[in-house]
Design a protein around this motif. Structure first.
Motif, PDB file in Angstrom:
ATOM      1  N   GLN A 295       0.835  -1.198   0.000  1.00 36.96           N
ATOM      2  CA  GLN A 295       0.000   0.000   0.000  1.00 36.96           C
ATOM      3  C   GLN A 295       0.872   1.251   0.000  1.00 36.96           C
ATOM      4  O   GLN A 295       0.663   2.175  -0.788  1.00 36.96           O
ATOM      5  N   ARG A 296       1.859   1.285   0.866  1.00 34.58           N
ATOM      6  CA  ARG A 296       2.772   2.438   0.927  1.00 34.58           C
ATOM      7  C   ARG A 296       3.457   2.658  -0.410  1.00 34.58           C
ATOM      8  O   ARG A 296       3.497   3.775  -0.933  1.00 34.58           O
ATOM      9  N   ASP A 297       3.990   1.593  -0.996  1.00 32.81           N
ATOM     10  CA  ASP A 297       4.739   1.722  -2.243  1.00 32.81           C
ATOM     11  C   ASP A 297       3.823   2.039  -3.427  1.00 32.81           C
ATOM     12  O   ASP A 297       4.243   2.718  -4.379  1.00 32.81           O
ATOM     13  N   ALA A 298       2.582   1.548  -3.374  1.00 32.76           N
ATOM     14  CA  ALA A 298       1.625   1.878  -4.440  1.00 32.76           C
ATOM     15  C   ALA A 298       1.386   3.381  -4.478  1.00 32.76           C
ATOM     16  O   ALA A 298       1.379   4.001  -5.560  1.00 32.76           O
ATOM     17  N   PHE A 299       1.177   3.997  -3.319  1.00 37.53           N
ATOM     18  CA  PHE A 299       0.976   5.444  -3.263  1.00 37.53           C
ATOM     19  C   PHE A 299       2.190   6.184  -3.831  1.00 37.53           C
ATOM     20  O   PHE A 299       2.053   7.154  -4.585  1.00 37.53           O
ATOM     21  N   GLN A 300       3.383   5.728  -3.460  1.00 36.89           N
ATOM     22  CA  GLN A 300       4.603   6.387  -3.924  1.00 36.89           C
ATOM     23  C   GLN A 300       4.736   6.291  -5.451  1.00 36.89           C
ATOM     24  O   GLN A 300       5.063   7.270  -6.119  1.00 36.89           O
ATOM     25  N   ALA A 322      -5.889  -6.776 -12.273  1.00 45.44           N
ATOM     26  CA  ALA A 322      -7.197  -6.690 -11.619  1.00 45.44           C
ATOM     27  C   ALA A 322      -7.069  -6.903 -10.117  1.00 45.44           C
ATOM     28  O   ALA A 322      -7.827  -6.318  -9.329  1.00 45.44           O
ATOM     29  N   ASN A 323      -6.121  -7.739  -9.697  1.00 47.18           N
ATOM     30  CA  ASN A 323      -5.912  -7.964  -8.267  1.00 47.18           C
ATOM     31  C   ASN A 323      -5.379  -6.702  -7.587  1.00 47.18           C
ATOM     32  O   ASN A 323      -5.719  -6.402  -6.435  1.00 47.18           O
ATOM     33  N   PHE A 324      -4.519  -5.970  -8.304  1.00 45.38           N
ATOM     34  CA  PHE A 324      -4.017  -4.700  -7.780  1.00 45.38           C
ATOM     35  C   PHE A 324      -5.159  -3.703  -7.623  1.00 45.38           C
ATOM     36  O   PHE A 324      -5.268  -3.013  -6.601  1.00 45.38           O
ATOM     37  N   THR A 325      -6.025  -3.627  -8.624  1.00 49.15           N
ATOM     38  CA  THR A 325      -7.165  -2.713  -8.562  1.00 49.15           C
ATOM     39  C   THR A 325      -8.063  -3.049  -7.393  1.00 49.15           C
ATOM     40  O   THR A 325      -8.522  -2.155  -6.658  1.00 49.15           O
ATOM     41  N   ARG A 326      -8.338  -4.341  -7.174  1.00 51.83           N
ATOM     42  CA  ARG A 326      -9.185  -4.743  -6.038  1.00 51.83           C
ATOM     43  C   ARG A 326      -8.540  -4.363  -4.710  1.00 51.83           C
ATOM     44  O   ARG A 326      -9.215  -3.869  -3.794  1.00 51.83           O
ATOM     45  N   ALA A 327      -7.229  -4.607  -4.614  1.00 50.63           N
ATOM     46  CA  ALA A 327      -6.527  -4.263  -3.372  1.00 50.63           C
ATOM     47  C   ALA A 327      -6.563  -2.757  -3.134  1.00 50.63           C
ATOM     48  O   ALA A 327      -6.801  -2.295  -2.009  1.00 50.63           O
ATOM     49  N   PHE A 328      -6.362  -1.974  -4.194  1.00 46.38           N
ATOM     50  CA  PHE A 328      -6.336  -0.526  -4.046  1.00 46.38           C
ATOM     51  C   PHE A 328      -7.715   0.006  -3.652  1.00 46.38           C
ATOM     52  O   PHE A 328      -7.816   0.934  -2.838  1.00 46.38           O
ATOM     53  N   ARG A 329      -8.757  -0.588  -4.213  1.00 43.69           N
ATOM     54  CA  ARG A 329     -10.114  -0.188  -3.815  1.00 43.69           C
ATOM     55  C   ARG A 329     -10.350  -0.475  -2.334  1.00 43.69           C
ATOM     56  O   ARG A 329     -11.013   0.308  -1.639  1.00 43.69           O
ATOM     57  N   VAL A 338      -8.389   6.340 -10.814  1.00 44.31           N
ATOM     58  CA  VAL A 338      -9.106   7.501 -10.278  1.00 44.31           C
ATOM     59  C   VAL A 338      -8.205   8.283  -9.334  1.00 44.31           C
ATOM     60  O   VAL A 338      -8.146   9.517  -9.362  1.00 44.31           O
ATOM     61  N   TYR A 339      -7.476   7.556  -8.498  1.00 41.39           N
ATOM     62  CA  TYR A 339      -6.571   8.190  -7.544  1.00 41.39           C
ATOM     63  C   TYR A 339      -5.498   9.012  -8.277  1.00 41.39           C
ATOM     64  O   TYR A 339      -5.234  10.166  -7.943  1.00 41.39           O
ATOM     65  N   LEU A 343      -4.815  13.163  -8.453  1.00 42.66           N
ATOM     66  CA  LEU A 343      -3.520  13.763  -8.160  1.00 42.66           C
ATOM     67  C   LEU A 343      -3.084  14.718  -9.269  1.00 42.66           C
ATOM     68  O   LEU A 343      -2.598  15.826  -9.019  1.00 42.66           O
ATOM     69  N   LEU A 344      -3.275  14.294 -10.509  1.00 43.04           N
ATOM     70  CA  LEU A 344      -2.888  15.127 -11.653  1.00 43.04           C
ATOM     71  C   LEU A 344      -3.710  16.410 -11.692  1.00 43.04           C
ATOM     72  O   LEU A 344      -3.183  17.504 -11.967  1.00 43.04           O
ATOM     73  N   GLU A 345      -5.008  16.301 -11.394  1.00 47.91           N
ATOM     74  CA  GLU A 345      -5.876  17.478 -11.382  1.00 47.91           C
ATOM     75  C   GLU A 345      -5.460  18.442 -10.283  1.00 47.91           C
ATOM     76  O   GLU A 345      -5.447  19.663 -10.482  1.00 47.91           O
ATOM     77  N   GLU A 346      -5.116  17.906  -9.103  1.00 46.80           N
ATOM     78  CA  GLU A 346      -4.697  18.766  -7.993  1.00 46.80           C
ATOM     79  C   GLU A 346      -3.379  19.463  -8.314  1.00 46.80           C
ATOM     80  O   GLU A 346      -3.220  20.648  -8.016  1.00 46.80           O
TER      81      GLU A 346
END
Length: 349
Positions: A295-300, A322-329, A338-339, A343-346
């Motif tokens: 989770q930490r590394d995904a955000f980074q 798809a497993n990554f997407t499920r975990a991130f959700r 979406v995340y 970030l790009l919009e901000e």
């Protein structure tokens, strides 16, 4: 009253004591008087990597309050806190890419320096908040420790952005106790303070999270973070906290993926079965810790790389995107696409 566990284990950097010595010296109180009755070698002050126990730190704070006659010493201490007082952690936050990254770094590595507390970052209605929680009841000087940590956090945040604390507009600190008599003497030097609140936290407008530290240097920050990881692993060793040491070993390989449980066990000089048993006794598991690290590394990676989502998934060890997407959700409630778009919009705004 039950005392905190590991109260006699050396875990708190001596740099925090050095700041207390400075404050006392300005009030005409010498080092010898401050250390009187405290089982600590004065030579420790000249050892940058030395640590003191929670018991020693509590006695020193009690001496400081008594000798200075200032029950608001927690305020003063927090107001004087410098990012460099936190060693590698301070350098990592000063040189990272954004205030959000600085907050995330602080939250991850604070346990290597303040083992009786945890921090978490949340966002709500245009504001961010870092909440400070006790791992167990703090029987002595609870207000002193919470005051200096949260005020120090606000002071450090403003310093990283190159501003004075009074210019940290919109920031406020909440405490869960009534306003103390000593508050009035410090009011003009503090951000807004709210008392009798349900939680102890620092709250600030979300816009600050996107600001860049004045000393931003991502390469230097990564070097400091590597040292923080080592420090975190060593902190785990102080209390035989195997989970912390496992997290210290769970770093992304250059080609992607993480070491498996047997590899981690070998690095920690134990068998895989022994590692699993120790983690179970701490209420966790290799897979649970791996999930936290992913989770930490995904955000980074989503924030600071141009990798495609499929590449990020593969880098994190997910054979199926798809497993990554499920975990991130599960972590955030949103898909990684979406995340990243948010970030790009901000950043563009």
């Amino acid at each position: 009253m039950k005392l905190p566990p590991d109260i006699n284990q050396p875990s708190i950097p001596v740099s925090y004591l050095q700041l207390m010595v400075e404050i006392m010296a300005e009030r005409g109180i010498g080092e010898e008087r401050l250390l009187a009755g405290v089982p600590i070698d004065p030579a420790t002050l000249s050892q940058p990597e030395a640590r003191m126990s929670a018991y020693q730190w509590t006695l020193l704070a009690m001496n400081g309050i008594r000798l200075s006659g200032d029950p608001g010493l927690g305020y003063e201490y927090g107001l004087r806190m410098r990012p460099t007082s936190h060693g590698f952690l301070g350098y990592a936050t000063m040189s990272c890419r954004s205030m959000q990254e600085a907050m995330e770094i602080t939250i991850r590595y604070v346990q290597a320096r303040q083992r009786n507390f945890t921090m978490s970052l949340r966002e709500d209605a245009g504001y961010g908040a870092i909440e400070l929680r006790e791992k167990h009841p703090i029987p002595v000087l609870r207000a002193f420790f919470i005051e200096n940590i949260l005020i120090g956090l606000a002071r450090g945040g403003s310093a990283i952005l190159g501003m004075e604390l009074r210019d940290f507009e919109g920031a406020e600190i909440s405490f869960d106790w009534p306003e103390p008599p000593y508050h009035a003497a410090y009011r003009d030097r503090l951000p807004a303070i709210r008392f009798n609140q349900p939680a102890n936290l620092l709250r600030f407008p979300l816009r600050y999270l996107q600001l860049r530290p004045v000393l931003a240097d991502p390469h230097a920050s990564q070097q400091a973070i590597a040292l923080c990881e080592r420090e975190l692993a060593q902190a785990g060793g102080l209390q035989d906290g195997v989970g912390l040491r496992v997290c210290g070993e769970l770093t992304l390989a250059p080609e992607g993926g993480y070491p498996n449980v047997d590899t981690v066990a070998a690095r920690l000089h134990m068998s895989g079965r022994s590692l699993k048993r120790k983690l179970q006794s701490e209420g966790t598991s290799y897979l649970a810790l791996l999930e936290d690290v992913r989770q930490r590394d995904a955000f980074q990676l989503l924030r600071h790389s141009t990798l495609e989502l499929q590449q990020i998934a593969a880098r994190l060890g997910y054979t199926n995107p798809a497993n990554f997407t499920r975990a991130f959700r599960k972590w955030t409630g949103d898909a990684p696409s979406v995340y990243r778009r948010r970030l790009l919009e901000e950043n563009s705004g």
